[in-house]
Scaffold this active site. Structure first.
Site, PDB file in Angstrom:
ATOM      1  N   ASP A 171       0.817  -1.216   0.000  1.00 22.25           N
ATOM      2  CA  ASP A 171       0.000   0.000   0.000  1.00 22.25           C
ATOM      3  C   ASP A 171       0.856   1.274   0.000  1.00 22.25           C
ATOM      4  OD1 ASP A 171      -2.738   1.196   0.609  1.00 22.25           O
ATOM      5  OD2 ASP A 171      -1.578   1.987   2.298  1.00 22.25           O
TER       6      ASP A 171
ATOM      7  N   GLU B 236       1.284  -0.657  -5.115  1.00 20.16           N
ATOM      8  CA  GLU B 236       0.437   0.465  -5.472  1.00 20.16           C
ATOM      9  C   GLU B 236       1.263   1.734  -5.508  1.00 20.16           C
ATOM     10  OE1 GLU B 236      -1.592   2.554  -2.532  1.00 20.16           O
ATOM     11  OE2 GLU B 236      -3.402   2.859  -3.697  1.00 20.16           O
TER      12      GLU B 236
HETATM   13  O1  TEU Z   1      -4.097   4.589  -1.386  1.00 17.72           O
HETATM   14  C1  TEU Z   1      -2.922   5.397  -1.479  1.00 17.72           C
HETATM   15  C2  TEU Z   1      -3.126   6.423  -2.502  1.00 17.72           C
HETATM   16  O2  TEU Z   1      -2.209   6.884  -3.127  1.00 17.72           O
HETATM   17  C3  TEU Z   1      -4.533   6.789  -2.809  1.00 17.72           C
HETATM   18  O3  TEU Z   1      -5.173   7.096  -1.561  1.00 17.72           O
HETATM   19  C4  TEU Z   1      -4.620   8.013  -3.672  1.00 17.72           C
HETATM   20  O4  TEU Z   1      -3.827   9.027  -3.082  1.00 17.72           O
HETATM   21  C5  TEU Z   1      -6.074   8.400  -3.637  1.00 17.72           C
HETATM   22  O5  TEU Z   1      -6.798   7.295  -4.090  1.00 17.72           O
HETATM   23  C6  TEU Z   1      -6.294   9.606  -4.505  1.00 17.72           C
HETATM   24  O6  TEU Z   1      -6.557   9.174  -5.815  1.00 17.72           O
HETATM   25  C7  TEU Z   1      -3.929   3.537  -0.460  1.00 17.72           C
HETATM   26  C8  TEU Z   1      -5.245   2.773  -0.346  1.00 17.72           C
HETATM   27  O7  TEU Z   1      -5.585   2.209  -1.609  1.00 17.72           O
HETATM   28  C9  TEU Z   1      -6.315   3.744   0.127  1.00 17.72           C
HETATM   29  O8  TEU Z   1      -7.590   3.087   0.200  1.00 17.72           O
HETATM   30  C10 TEU Z   1      -5.924   4.237   1.514  1.00 17.72           C
HETATM   31  O9  TEU Z   1      -6.868   5.206   1.924  1.00 17.72           O
HETATM   32  C11 TEU Z   1      -4.509   4.865   1.480  1.00 17.72           C
HETATM   33  O10 TEU Z   1      -3.551   4.066   0.802  1.00 17.72           O
HETATM   34  C12 TEU Z   1      -3.984   4.995   2.910  1.00 17.72           C
HETATM   35  O11 TEU Z   1      -3.676   3.716   3.391  1.00 17.72           O
END
Ligand code: TEU
Length: 553
Positions: free
Chosen positions: A204, A280
């Site tokens: 993540d 990600e």
């Molecule tokens: O997402 C990280 C992230 O980069 C996204 O939150 C992006 O910034 C956001 O979707 C804007 O487009 C991960 C997880 O997928 C997300 O669900 C979490 O909220 C976040 O990390 C924190 O853990």
């Protein structure tokens, strides 16, 4: 890449556990619910299932704020339930991949409590700073950094009398990876879950993990402001800054190489299959490739490619799409696989953004381009975003539900319960109230209806996955042509094998095409075509049963 690796040419399925299947009637999805559906997922043809976080959490960010990295979240079940899920997955032949959330912990995590209390060894477990005092004697944060959920990324902690960094919600405190204890603790977490028999991790928010070293006085440099309202109309939104100090720092790349070394070492010690890392990173193509490896060391096997999810629009032209695919294919270091993603739990569903007809077209692309396909639960049904209003949401203090900007900031709509059938709550739950409302189209759009219909997005999806068993769609070279604005034609060609030609008609008019003029069709070529006119789900005009023995469900 050695396509004999189990994870190569994979078909990964992301499950958002809270919304997938509720087995105990509390209106919240759980692990036993997932276990009940693994056979269904196997029959569709998925290789591996990635579970969004299942660990103990106050659920401010629905599991991405972890308060105990070693415990299962009670609403989702117990460790026994998890072990039963892994055992069932092994039985049906699906591998389990867990979400690994290294960037931050919940503020209810014991490590954070120890750090607030400056317990020995934990003083610098998080990113603390005194901040500054302005000309009026008012305390100010150490820098202008902004959270991904808007407003300052620094929160004052009264007990410790310092600011701490949180690049997501206030309740998600960033870990300090410059502290060797943090690095070793998180490696222990990784090994602990590998011991339960899982096959990999989805990592993540990797680019957020490090920030520039602090100055000697503990302050941090401001990030440059992007003063362009067409790019970012909201000065409190993180898009307002150029993240040169808080994202894609070299140490983040180093960490994913260390985690790759850890899983390789683990496999050497324990034997068994290779362990997959899916990462990600919303970042540039050049940066993204570094998360795969730098030519000397390897990183992730499958960094998510968010281009289709982020950039595909209804007016995307054939040349634009072809150009990106070619950029991606030429950028990849050797030995890694491309992957194609259409959605996830953070973004509006593509059937809502692009309409179901385009959903068919892009599903064909997802399943016939080289490499891995990643599907967010519901996409195989072309599910659309649920209509969720502020009054429905259950996380009033959370990062999703910004009372004044709910419509523009909430991610609830892409997280409404999975639509199984036309019974109460679409078969998701027997509860009087589910944690989010089921989308109103569930009676007509659900898995059972699509399995029974003469044609459906789900059946198209399943036929395509079966076609992927062909060597030409596993390892075949990709040759692409954009025809005018509307038509993309590409082939996958493996030596001495069937050649598949895929014709996608993005536009509004049927065009008669003589494909022979584009490819040396030879005698064994087959054509898959899909157009916006021939009605939905006509994607596969050939009968894949000619190629693969497996019966269709
Ligand atoms: O997402 C990280 C992230 O980069 C996204 O939150 C992006 O910034 C956001 O979707 C804007 O487009 C991960 C997880 O997928 C997300 O669900 C979490 O909220 C976040 O990390 C924190 O853990």
């Amino acid at each position: 890449v050695n396509s004999k690796e189990w994870w190569a040419n994979g078909n990964y399925y992301q499950i958002y556990p809270r919304s997938f299947q509720d087995s105990d009637g509390d209106g919240i999805g759980d692990l036993n619910g997932v276990t009940q559906k693994l056979q269904y997922l196997k029959e569709i043809g998925f290789t591996g299932v990635w579970l969004s976080p299942i660990f103990k959490s106050p659920m401010v960010d629905f599991g991405y704020d972890i308060s105990d990295f070693y415990a299962i979240h009670p609403e989702y079940g117990t460790m026994e339930d998890f072990k039963a899920l892994v055992a069932r997955a092994k039985q049906v032949g699906i591998r389990i991949i867990l979400d690994f959330v290294p960037n931050h912990t919940s503020d209810e995590c014991e490590w954070f409590v120890k750090s607030v209390n400056r317990e020995p060894g934990y003083e610098d477990f998080y990113v603390w700073s005194n901040g500054t005092v302005d000309a009026n004697g008012n305390r100010q944060p150490p820098s202008n950094w902004l959270s991904a959920f808007r407003y300052s990324a620094w929160q004052w902690n009264d007990k410790r009398q310092q600011y701490y960094l949180h690049q997501f919600s206030i309740q998600q405190a960033d870990l300090n990876y410059r502290n060797p204890l943090v690095v070793s603790k998180m490696k222990e977490v990784m090994r602990y879950w590998l011991d339960t028999g899982i096959s990999g991790f989805r990592i993540d928010a990797l680019p957020f993990m490090f920030e520039k070293e602090p100055y000697a006085n503990g302050s941090y440099p401001d990030e440059p402001v992007i003063d362009n309202v067409s790019v970012c109309p909201d000065p409190d939104d993180e898009c307002h800054l150029k993240h040169i100090y808080t994202q894609d720092q070299p140490e983040s790349i180093e960490m994913v190489y260390q985690w790759r070394e850890l899983v390789e070492q683990y496999r050497k010690e324990k034997g068994g299959e290779s362990i997959v890392l899916l990462t990600e990173a919303y970042t540039s193509l050049d940066n993204l490739m570094l998360y795969y490896g730098d030519g000397q060391r390897n990183g992730s096997m499958v960094p998510f490619n968010f281009y289709f999810m982020r950039n595909l629009k209804n007016d995307s032209t054939a040349p634009q799409i072809v150009d990106y695919i070619q950029q991606w294919m030429t950028h990849m270091p050797t030995g890694v696989q491309a992957n194609w993603v259409l959605g996830n739990h953070d973004n509006s569903r593509y059937s809502t953004r692009l309409g179901v007809q385009r959903a068919d077209l892009f599903t064909i692309m997802l399943q016939t381009l080289p490499g891995n396909a990643v599907t967010y639960n519901g996409e195989e049904l072309a599910m659309t975003d649920g209509k969720v209003s502020w009054k429905h949401t259950v996380d009033p203090q959370g990062c999703n539900a910004n009372r004044f900007n709910y419509e523009s900031y909430s991610r609830d709509p892409c997280r409404t319960p999975y639509q199984w059938d036309a019974t109460k709550n679409s078969g998701f739950s027997s509860a009087a109230h589910t944690w989010l409302p089921v989308a109103s189209n569930y009676r007509t759009n659900n898995a059972l209806a699509q399995l029974r219909a003469p044609k459906s997005h789900l059946q198209l999806f399943m036929k395509l996955i079966r076609l992927r068993q062909m060597r030409s769609l596993q390892d075949g070279a990709l040759k692409i042509k954009a025809i005018g604005n509307d038509i993309i034609i590409y082939s996958r060609e493996a030596a001495g094998d069937d050649m598949f030609v895929i014709v996608l008609n993005l536009g509004g008019n049927e065009q008669s095409l003589n494909i022979n003029q584009y490819f040396d069709m030879g005698s064994k070529a087959e054509v898959i075509t899909s157009s916006m006119q021939s009605g939905y789900h006509d994607g596969v005009i050939i009968d894949p049963s000619k190629y693969v023995a497996e019966p269709y469900v």
